[in-house]
Design an enzyme around this catalytic site. Sequence first.
Site, PDB file in Angstrom:
ATOM      1  CG  ASP A 146      -3.334   1.731   1.356  1.00 10.96           C
ATOM      2  OD1 ASP A 146      -3.510   1.589   0.134  1.00 10.96           O
ATOM      3  OD2 ASP A 146      -2.340   1.281   1.956  1.00 10.96           O
TER       4      ASP A 146
HETATM    5  C1  GLC Z   1       0.447   0.031   0.533  1.00  6.22           C
HETATM    6  C2  GLC Z   1      -0.649  -0.359  -0.433  1.00  6.22           C
HETATM    7  C3  GLC Z   1      -1.627  -1.357   0.114  1.00  6.22           C
HETATM    8  C4  GLC Z   1      -0.916  -2.281   1.069  1.00  6.22           C
HETATM    9  C5  GLC Z   1      -0.484  -1.445   2.266  1.00  6.22           C
HETATM   10  C6  GLC Z   1       0.314  -2.277   3.278  1.00  6.22           C
HETATM   11  O1  GLC Z   1       0.714   1.392   0.438  1.00  6.22           O
HETATM   12  O2  GLC Z   1      -1.399   0.705  -1.010  1.00  6.22           O
HETATM   13  O3  GLC Z   1      -2.211  -2.062  -0.994  1.00  6.22           O
HETATM   14  O4  GLC Z   1      -1.771  -3.328   1.495  1.00  6.22           O
HETATM   15  O5  GLC Z   1       0.265  -0.310   1.894  1.00  6.22           O
HETATM   16  O6  GLC Z   1       1.542  -2.615   2.731  1.00  6.22           O
END
Ligand code: GLC
Length: 742
Positions: free
Chosen positions: A281
């Site tokens: 993430d």
């Molecule tokens: C965010 C979220 C994740 C998402 C990623 C890209 O913080 O936790 O679900 O896919 O970043 O935006």
Amino acid sequence: MSLMLSDQKALLPFGTSPARYQALCQQVEALLEQMTLAEKVGQMNQVAGSRDTTGAPANTDIEEDVRTGRVGSVFNAFGVEFTRELQRHAVEHSRLGIPLLFGYDIIHGFRTIFPIPLGQAASWHLAGIEQAARVMAVEGAASGVHWTFAPMVDIARDPRWGRVMEGAGEDTHLTSLIARAQVRGIQGRDPGATDTLAACVKHYAAYGAVEAGREYNTVDMSEWRLRSIYLPPFQAALDEGCASVMTAFNTLNAIPATCHPLLLDQILRREWHFEGMVVTDYTAIMELEQHGVAADASEASRKAVNAGVDMDMQSSDFINTLEALVHDGQIEEARIDEAVRRILWLKAALGLFEDPYRYADDEREAQCLLTDEHRRAARQQASESMVLLKNEGGVLPLSDRHRKVAIVGPLGNTPRLLGSWRGNGDHDDTITLREGIARRLGEEATLLYAQGASNQIGEDDTSGIEDALDLVRQADAVVLALGEDEDYADEAASRADIGLPGAQLELARRVLETAGDTPVATVLFNGRPLALTELDDMAPAILEAWWPGTEAGNAVADVLFGDVNPAGKLPMSFPASVGQIPIYYNAFNTGRPKGVDPKYASQYLDIPNAPLYPFGFGLSYTTFEYGALKTSCSEIALDDTLKVSLTLTNTGGVEGTEVIQLYLQDVHASVVRPLRELKDFQRLQLSPGECREVVFHVTPEMRGFLNAELEGVQEPGLFRVQIGSCSENGEEVEFRVRQEHP
Ligand code: GLC
């Protein structure tokens, strides 16, 4: 140690055949051999690419990094022109011309926005959910996106956590089936076709169990609970061919998920034999320092990559440290090769080596977004997601005889009904509730509107209520439009108080007092289960609409005026009080269940145990009668399947759809088993007076569970089957599984 669902077959991305999987591996092997270590590490680096308000890349050095082979994937980049431009830097200017992989959060819509996933889950309509995922993939792929960070399958039993809106609620079985449907919709029948996306199941794992519902907080649970409740939806998604996995921000039992050997190596690779790519993430590798398990970027990278992470989203730790770590022997280059092979494999499977620009098609982008067909699909999915929570005195459905309707409340005339993960959705496209009712009633009717109160946290001003009451006195029907702002249930949006924000409850009270015999229908727009006990005490009719998406107003009007008979069932318990949380239907009985001893029982002094509205609950404009349960026999062998049948009759005056739910209890077992667990359901549409026989089969797999040794087992003994319209009602029938003597 055997696990649950699948046998020991490898879980290949896209459900690819072993032959095709190997062929693509060989294709990328030749490329891998040409790559320098720096270029390999570059493929493991994912950066955000987005345009600033002028349209220029917001991440200014991205083009230079792409040209020098320091970037393998860009996320938050979409649009044919923008992605084509970035791709050109990679393909035409980097040494090996390896194409970029474009990822984006297309969670419940790209431009045509569907109901939030928690709302879609309330439809229990797997084909509808698959269709919604299909449409969002068609739109995203038409705009140059290759890969979406969905489905989100985090089981959640705590509505204080804002991201409950993004998943399918509290039940493992329903979430697993929905995960499969979403993967099918996203990846299509021909993965790699230019109207499909690669899927990415997230957040691995147990992010929904953050303590106190507080975002990014600690997660700690037994491995029994992890494997029984939180992991099966991930395995289901991968079993359906999901191409990739995203690690979670949280710790799990004192180890961050982003460097967790049990999750990333033991379970994902050695037990499930998943061969696809793992991405972190956003900055999760860098956050290993904040967690306190890494002193610096080097240690964070080493721990993450050695645990099994293949791609670093936005930390830049990999690109800044991996080469040195390999040179000084802290990381084997073979591990880098394994990660890069998975990344290149995905690019090959998407056909990007044959044609890096195949997803960037101006004509498709111009034709595919926000079409009437997509709007129709969104409107249908939205109306199917709505849950009728209360309907006393026949307030609903409203009818055409209502000629002067007052819409009162902060959600009555706002386009902010798309939800928080609204992709490239545009509020200007949204049909507001006011517009939807106006279209439904036609020009002859009179529509009045007053906001009455704010839905912003802390804005308790009640000065607008009087104006609203003036309209209520004039109207022959009132629609109370209440709820949360669409950014109140989201990432980084936990709420400790899950009531209606602002002075909405006071507004509701005053409207209901003033309305007298005028029917008042309350429509809720929210992203999480709310604490609604006070509203429920005074409102005769309550419709849960979630955030319905682009076609919100039309879909709510369809249900309010009976053009669609609501059939939604709650995928998550609505607590009677926030003090009950975590609250979920498939709980254990405890040794002192409520009701045995008036004092010495598992209960509270001041609030009930039962939720206000339980899992699986939802009313209809018609009524259904459940016939007596019949079983094929009362005792079966371990590997037998029990047939259970009943009749269902639509005893009301309008066509309706019922979600018949089958729950199972293993009454005595080697470990404690829940009082009931959803094991199957059928969604049936019946005409008025129609009676249909419904047959279920209770299989050995349904009776299986993890024992204390975490082995998948089935044990003989007494079982109860409960079949009904929600988790808290339904007729029960017992049967025994006999002990087989060797
Ligand atoms: C965010 C979220 C994740 C998402 C990623 C890209 O913080 O936790 O679900 O896919 O970043 O935006």
